[in-house]
Write a protein that holds these residues in place. Structure first.
Motif, mmCIF file in Angstrom:
data_model
loop_
_atom_site.group_PDB
_atom_site.id
_atom_site.type_symbol
_atom_site.label_atom_id
_atom_site.label_comp_id
_atom_site.label_asym_id
_atom_site.label_seq_id
_atom_site.Cartn_x
_atom_site.Cartn_y
_atom_site.Cartn_z
ATOM 1 N N MET A 128 0.844 -1.196 0.000
ATOM 2 C CA MET A 128 0.000 0.000 0.000
ATOM 3 C C MET A 128 0.880 1.247 0.000
ATOM 4 S SD MET A 128 -3.224 -1.195 0.259
ATOM 5 C CE MET A 128 -4.265 0.090 0.974
ATOM 6 N N GLU A 129 0.307 2.348 -0.463
ATOM 7 C CA GLU A 129 0.945 3.645 -0.397
ATOM 8 C C GLU A 129 -0.141 4.700 -0.266
ATOM 9 O OE1 GLU A 129 3.074 4.307 -4.014
ATOM 10 O OE2 GLU A 129 1.307 4.050 -5.291
ATOM 11 N N GLU A 130 0.229 5.903 0.158
ATOM 12 C CA GLU A 130 -0.761 6.964 0.308
ATOM 13 C C GLU A 130 -0.945 7.717 -1.002
ATOM 14 O OE1 GLU A 130 0.188 9.551 3.525
ATOM 15 O OE2 GLU A 130 -0.416 8.098 5.055
ATOM 16 N N ASP A 131 -2.197 8.099 -1.285
ATOM 17 C CA ASP A 131 -2.447 8.906 -2.465
ATOM 18 C C ASP A 131 -2.243 10.384 -2.133
ATOM 19 O OD1 ASP A 131 -4.713 9.817 -1.122
ATOM 20 O OD2 ASP A 131 -6.125 8.703 -2.364
ATOM 21 N N ALA A 132 -2.578 11.259 -3.045
ATOM 22 C CA ALA A 132 -2.351 12.690 -2.854
ATOM 23 C C ALA A 132 -3.159 13.255 -1.690
ATOM 24 C CB ALA A 132 -2.702 13.443 -4.137
ATOM 25 N N PRO A 138 -3.829 0.564 -2.928
ATOM 26 C CA PRO A 138 -2.957 -0.538 -3.342
ATOM 27 C C PRO A 138 -1.847 -0.021 -4.255
ATOM 28 C CG PRO A 138 -5.273 -1.105 -3.618
ATOM 29 C CD PRO A 138 -5.225 0.357 -3.344
ATOM 30 N N LYS A 139 -0.661 -0.586 -4.100
ATOM 31 C CA LYS A 139 0.487 -0.177 -4.901
ATOM 32 C C LYS A 139 0.828 -1.252 -5.935
ATOM 33 C CE LYS A 139 5.347 1.206 -4.583
ATOM 34 N NZ LYS A 139 6.504 1.401 -3.673
ATOM 35 N N ASP A 140 0.675 -0.885 -7.196
ATOM 36 C CA ASP A 140 1.100 -1.731 -8.321
ATOM 37 C C ASP A 140 0.387 -3.079 -8.391
ATOM 38 O OD1 ASP A 140 2.939 0.274 -9.007
ATOM 39 O OD2 ASP A 140 4.491 -0.602 -7.727
ATOM 40 N N THR A 141 -0.851 -3.151 -7.871
ATOM 41 C CA THR A 141 -1.620 -4.382 -8.060
ATOM 42 C C THR A 141 -2.443 -4.244 -9.343
ATOM 43 O OG1 THR A 141 -3.450 -3.532 -6.719
ATOM 44 C CG2 THR A 141 -1.768 -4.819 -5.572
ATOM 45 N N GLU A 142 -3.042 -5.341 -9.784
ATOM 46 C CA GLU A 142 -3.750 -5.325 -11.065
ATOM 47 C C GLU A 142 -4.983 -4.425 -11.031
ATOM 48 O OE1 GLU A 142 -6.170 -8.774 -12.176
ATOM 49 O OE2 GLU A 142 -5.718 -9.624 -10.197
ATOM 50 N N ILE A 143 -5.301 -3.855 -12.174
ATOM 51 C CA ILE A 143 -6.523 -3.060 -12.317
ATOM 52 C C ILE A 143 -7.706 -4.001 -12.475
ATOM 53 C CG2 ILE A 143 -7.760 -1.432 -13.802
ATOM 54 C CD1 ILE A 143 -5.096 -0.138 -14.468
ATOM 55 N N VAL A 144 -8.790 -3.711 -11.755
ATOM 56 C CA VAL A 144 -10.005 -4.517 -11.854
ATOM 57 C C VAL A 144 -11.175 -3.595 -12.168
ATOM 58 C CG1 VAL A 144 -9.158 -6.308 -10.288
ATOM 59 C CG2 VAL A 144 -10.420 -4.368 -9.357
ATOM 60 N N VAL A 145 -12.198 -4.153 -12.774
ATOM 61 C CA VAL A 145 -13.396 -3.384 -13.119
ATOM 62 C C VAL A 145 -14.582 -3.977 -12.364
ATOM 63 C CG1 VAL A 145 -14.922 -2.592 -14.963
ATOM 64 C CG2 VAL A 145 -12.468 -2.865 -15.405
ATOM 65 N N PRO A 146 -15.038 -3.315 -11.308
ATOM 66 C CA PRO A 146 -16.115 -3.881 -10.487
ATOM 67 C C PRO A 146 -17.472 -3.868 -11.178
ATOM 68 C CG PRO A 146 -15.562 -1.678 -9.726
ATOM 69 C CD PRO A 146 -14.567 -2.015 -10.787
ATOM 70 N N THR A 147 -18.254 -4.900 -10.901
ATOM 71 C CA THR A 147 -19.650 -4.927 -11.340
ATOM 72 C C THR A 147 -20.583 -4.489 -10.211
ATOM 73 O OG1 THR A 147 -19.871 -7.259 -10.735
ATOM 74 C CG2 THR A 147 -19.216 -6.761 -13.007
ATOM 75 N N LEU A 148 -20.014 -4.383 -9.007
ATOM 76 C CA LEU A 148 -20.737 -3.910 -7.831
ATOM 77 C C LEU A 148 -19.808 -2.963 -7.099
ATOM 78 C CD1 LEU A 148 -22.931 -3.942 -5.597
ATOM 79 C CD2 LEU A 148 -21.933 -6.073 -4.766
#
Length: 225
Positions: A128-132, A138-148
Protein backbone atom coordinates in the motif's frame (compact mmCIF):
# COMPACT_ATOMS: atom_id res chain seq x y z
CA UNK A 1 -26.92 30.64 3.39
CA UNK A 2 -26.87 29.32 -0.20
CA UNK A 3 -27.30 25.64 -1.06
CA UNK A 4 -23.58 24.97 -1.64
CA UNK A 5 -22.58 26.54 1.68
CA UNK A 6 -25.38 24.65 3.39
CA UNK A 7 -24.04 21.33 2.08
CA UNK A 8 -20.56 22.15 3.33
CA UNK A 9 -21.89 22.81 6.82
CA UNK A 10 -24.05 19.69 6.68
CA UNK A 11 -21.05 17.53 5.74
CA UNK A 12 -18.99 18.95 8.59
CA UNK A 13 -21.78 18.30 11.08
CA UNK A 14 -22.41 14.74 9.94
CA UNK A 15 -18.71 13.80 9.96
CA UNK A 16 -18.30 15.31 13.43
CA UNK A 17 -21.33 13.41 14.71
CA UNK A 18 -20.09 10.19 13.13
CA UNK A 19 -16.68 10.49 14.77
CA UNK A 20 -18.38 11.08 18.13
CA UNK A 21 -20.79 8.13 17.96
CA UNK A 22 -20.32 6.32 21.31
CA UNK A 23 -21.48 2.97 19.90
CA UNK A 24 -19.75 3.13 16.50
CA UNK A 25 -18.06 -0.26 16.99
CA UNK A 26 -21.40 -1.92 17.72
CA UNK A 27 -23.01 -0.23 14.72
CA UNK A 28 -20.12 -1.34 12.51
CA UNK A 29 -20.55 -4.96 13.59
CA UNK A 30 -24.25 -4.80 12.75
CA UNK A 31 -23.57 -3.29 9.33
CA UNK A 32 -20.92 -5.95 8.68
CA UNK A 33 -23.64 -8.57 9.21
CA UNK A 34 -26.09 -6.69 6.97
CA UNK A 35 -23.46 -6.58 4.21
CA UNK A 36 -22.64 -10.27 4.46
CA UNK A 37 -26.29 -11.33 4.28
CA UNK A 38 -26.98 -8.94 1.40
CA UNK A 39 -24.07 -10.40 -0.58
CA UNK A 40 -25.09 -14.03 -0.24
CA UNK A 41 -27.09 -14.24 -3.47
CA UNK A 42 -25.11 -11.72 -5.50
CA UNK A 43 -23.44 -13.15 -8.64
CA UNK A 44 -20.63 -10.56 -8.69
CA UNK A 45 -17.00 -11.67 -8.68
CA UNK A 46 -15.37 -8.22 -8.63
CA UNK A 47 -16.49 -5.70 -6.02
CA UNK A 48 -15.18 -2.18 -5.60
CA UNK A 49 -15.08 -0.55 -2.18
CA UNK A 50 -13.10 2.11 -0.32
CA UNK A 51 -10.56 2.64 2.46
CA UNK A 52 -12.50 4.14 5.41
CA UNK A 53 -11.66 7.66 6.59
CA UNK A 54 -13.21 10.15 9.02
CA UNK A 55 -15.10 7.53 10.99
CA UNK A 56 -16.61 5.83 7.93
CA UNK A 57 -17.85 2.28 8.14
CA UNK A 58 -15.12 -0.18 7.14
CA UNK A 59 -16.46 -2.60 4.47
CA UNK A 60 -13.22 -4.56 4.02
CA UNK A 61 -13.64 -7.24 6.73
CA UNK A 62 -17.02 -8.27 5.30
CA UNK A 63 -15.62 -8.24 1.76
CA UNK A 64 -12.63 -10.35 2.74
CA UNK A 65 -15.03 -12.89 4.25
CA UNK A 66 -16.98 -12.77 0.97
CA UNK A 67 -13.75 -13.45 -0.93
CA UNK A 68 -12.77 -16.18 1.52
CA UNK A 69 -16.15 -17.90 1.27
CA UNK A 70 -15.54 -18.73 -2.40
CA UNK A 71 -12.40 -20.69 -1.55
CA UNK A 72 -13.82 -22.33 1.55
CA UNK A 73 -16.97 -23.32 -0.33
CA UNK A 74 -14.90 -25.05 -2.99
CA UNK A 75 -12.83 -26.74 -0.28
CA UNK A 76 -15.94 -28.05 1.45
CA UNK A 77 -17.42 -29.28 -1.82
CA UNK A 78 -14.30 -31.33 -2.55
CA UNK A 79 -13.73 -32.58 0.99
CA UNK A 80 -15.31 -35.56 2.71
CA UNK A 81 -14.23 -34.27 6.14
CA UNK A 82 -16.65 -32.53 8.52
CA UNK A 83 -17.07 -28.83 7.90
CA UNK A 84 -15.40 -27.88 11.19
CA UNK A 85 -12.19 -29.59 10.02
CA UNK A 86 -12.33 -28.68 6.35
CA UNK A 87 -12.43 -24.98 7.08
CA UNK A 88 -9.25 -25.04 9.16
CA UNK A 89 -6.48 -23.86 6.85
CA UNK A 90 -2.79 -23.54 7.73
CA UNK A 91 -1.44 -19.96 8.02
CA UNK A 92 0.38 -19.98 4.66
CA UNK A 93 -2.74 -21.21 2.87
CA UNK A 94 -4.76 -18.46 4.54
CA UNK A 95 -2.27 -15.81 3.43
CA UNK A 96 -2.51 -16.93 -0.19
CA UNK A 97 -6.29 -17.21 -0.15
CA UNK A 98 -6.82 -14.01 -2.14
CA UNK A 99 -4.71 -15.34 -4.99
CA UNK A 100 -6.77 -18.54 -5.12
CA UNK A 101 -10.20 -16.95 -4.90
CA UNK A 102 -12.18 -16.23 -8.09
CA UNK A 103 -13.51 -13.16 -6.29
CA UNK A 104 -11.60 -9.87 -6.26
CA UNK A 105 -11.85 -6.70 -4.18
CA UNK A 106 -10.89 -3.34 -5.68
CA UNK A 107 -9.94 -0.11 -3.94
CA UNK A 108 -9.95 3.27 -5.70
CA UNK A 109 -6.88 5.04 -7.02
CA UNK A 110 -7.35 8.62 -8.22
CA UNK A 111 -6.66 9.30 -11.90
CA UNK A 112 -5.23 12.82 -11.53
CA UNK A 113 -5.70 13.66 -15.22
CA UNK A 114 -9.38 12.80 -15.53
CA UNK A 115 -10.24 13.15 -11.80
CA UNK A 116 -11.91 9.76 -11.83
CA UNK A 117 -11.24 6.56 -9.89
CA UNK A 118 -9.46 3.45 -11.13
CA UNK A 119 -9.81 0.31 -9.04
CA UNK A 120 -6.80 -1.80 -8.11
CA UNK A 121 -6.99 -5.23 -6.49
CA UNK A 122 -6.69 -5.25 -2.70
CA UNK A 123 -6.11 -8.10 -0.27
CA UNK A 124 -4.89 -8.14 3.36
CA UNK A 125 -1.17 -7.51 3.41
CA UNK A 126 -0.91 -6.23 -0.16
CA UNK A 127 1.57 -3.37 -0.73
CA UNK A 128 0.00 0.00 0.00
CA UNK A 129 0.94 3.64 -0.40
CA UNK A 130 -0.76 6.96 0.31
CA UNK A 131 -2.45 8.91 -2.46
CA UNK A 132 -2.35 12.69 -2.85
CA UNK A 133 -5.04 12.99 -0.17
CA UNK A 134 -3.20 10.81 2.34
CA UNK A 135 -5.56 7.85 1.86
CA UNK A 136 -3.97 4.38 1.56
CA UNK A 137 -4.25 2.73 -1.85
CA UNK A 138 -2.96 -0.54 -3.34
CA UNK A 139 0.49 -0.18 -4.90
CA UNK A 140 1.10 -1.73 -8.32
CA UNK A 141 -1.62 -4.38 -8.06
CA UNK A 142 -3.75 -5.32 -11.07
CA UNK A 143 -6.52 -3.06 -12.32
CA UNK A 144 -10.00 -4.52 -11.85
CA UNK A 145 -13.40 -3.38 -13.12
CA UNK A 146 -16.12 -3.88 -10.49
CA UNK A 147 -19.65 -4.93 -11.34
CA UNK A 148 -20.74 -3.91 -7.83
CA UNK A 149 -19.49 -0.78 -6.10
CA UNK A 150 -19.87 0.00 -2.40
CA UNK A 151 -19.85 3.76 -1.85
CA UNK A 152 -19.38 5.59 1.48
CA UNK A 153 -22.15 7.97 2.49
CA UNK A 154 -21.64 11.07 4.60
CA UNK A 155 -25.43 11.25 4.51
CA UNK A 156 -28.22 9.65 2.51
CA UNK A 157 -31.88 10.17 1.75
CA UNK A 158 -35.02 8.50 0.47
CA UNK A 159 -34.86 7.44 -3.15
CA UNK A 160 -31.21 6.36 -2.91
CA UNK A 161 -29.69 9.82 -2.89
CA UNK A 162 -26.25 10.25 -1.31
CA UNK A 163 -24.41 13.15 0.22
CA UNK A 164 -20.68 12.71 -0.40
CA UNK A 165 -17.67 14.90 0.25
CA UNK A 166 -18.32 17.13 -2.74
CA UNK A 167 -15.35 16.09 -4.90
CA UNK A 168 -17.47 14.46 -7.59
CA UNK A 169 -15.06 11.54 -8.04
CA UNK A 170 -17.73 8.85 -7.86
CA UNK A 171 -20.12 10.67 -10.19
CA UNK A 172 -17.42 11.11 -12.84
CA UNK A 173 -16.26 7.53 -12.42
CA UNK A 174 -19.74 6.07 -12.78
CA UNK A 175 -20.23 8.09 -15.94
CA UNK A 176 -17.24 6.33 -17.53
CA UNK A 177 -17.49 2.73 -16.28
CA UNK A 178 -18.95 0.34 -18.85
CA UNK A 179 -20.97 -1.60 -18.09
CA UNK A 180 -22.18 0.56 -15.23
CA UNK A 181 -21.78 -1.23 -11.88
CA UNK A 182 -24.52 -1.67 -9.33
CA UNK A 183 -23.99 1.06 -6.72
CA UNK A 184 -24.63 0.46 -3.03
CA UNK A 185 -24.27 3.15 -0.37
CA UNK A 186 -23.06 2.31 3.14
CA UNK A 187 -23.65 4.45 6.20
CA UNK A 188 -24.81 4.50 9.78
CA UNK A 189 -28.37 5.22 10.81
CA UNK A 190 -27.49 8.71 12.04
CA UNK A 191 -26.67 9.76 8.45
CA UNK A 192 -30.26 9.57 7.22
CA UNK A 193 -31.45 12.97 5.98
CA UNK A 194 -35.27 13.17 5.93
CA UNK A 195 -35.30 16.69 4.43
CA UNK A 196 -32.54 16.25 1.84
CA UNK A 197 -33.43 17.72 -1.55
CA UNK A 198 -31.44 16.22 -4.46
CA UNK A 199 -30.21 18.52 -7.18
CA UNK A 200 -30.65 17.95 -10.92
CA UNK A 201 -27.17 16.43 -11.29
CA UNK A 202 -27.55 13.99 -8.38
CA UNK A 203 -27.76 10.34 -9.46
CA UNK A 204 -29.52 7.91 -7.15
CA UNK A 205 -27.71 4.81 -5.87
CA UNK A 206 -29.18 1.41 -6.63
CA UNK A 207 -29.32 0.48 -2.94
CA UNK A 208 -28.36 1.79 0.49
CA UNK A 209 -27.52 -0.33 3.53
CA UNK A 210 -27.18 0.83 7.12
CA UNK A 211 -26.83 -0.85 10.50
CA UNK A 212 -30.59 -1.56 10.56
CA UNK A 213 -30.69 -3.29 7.17
CA UNK A 214 -31.66 -2.28 3.65
CA UNK A 215 -32.74 1.36 3.57
CA UNK A 216 -33.26 1.61 -0.16
CA UNK A 217 -33.42 -0.99 -2.94
CA UNK A 218 -34.18 0.09 -6.47
CA UNK A 219 -35.27 -2.21 -9.31
CA UNK A 220 -31.68 -2.69 -10.52
CA UNK A 221 -30.74 -4.68 -7.41
CA UNK A 222 -32.09 -7.90 -8.94
CA UNK A 223 -29.84 -10.64 -10.27
CA UNK A 224 -29.93 -9.19 -13.80
CA UNK A 225 -27.22 -6.71 -12.76
Amino acid sequence: MDKAAGKIELRKRLVSERLALPNRLELAERLQSVMRFWLIDRPDTIIGAYWPIKGEFDPLPALYRWQEDAVLGATLAQSSEPATQATEMPPLAHQSLASRSPRKIGLPVVDKVHKTLIFHAWYPGCPMEEDAYGIPKPKDTEIVVPTLLFVPCVGYAAGGYRLGYGGGFYDRTLATLQPAPLTVGLGYTHGFLPDFEPEAHDVALDAILNDNGVVWAGPATGQDR
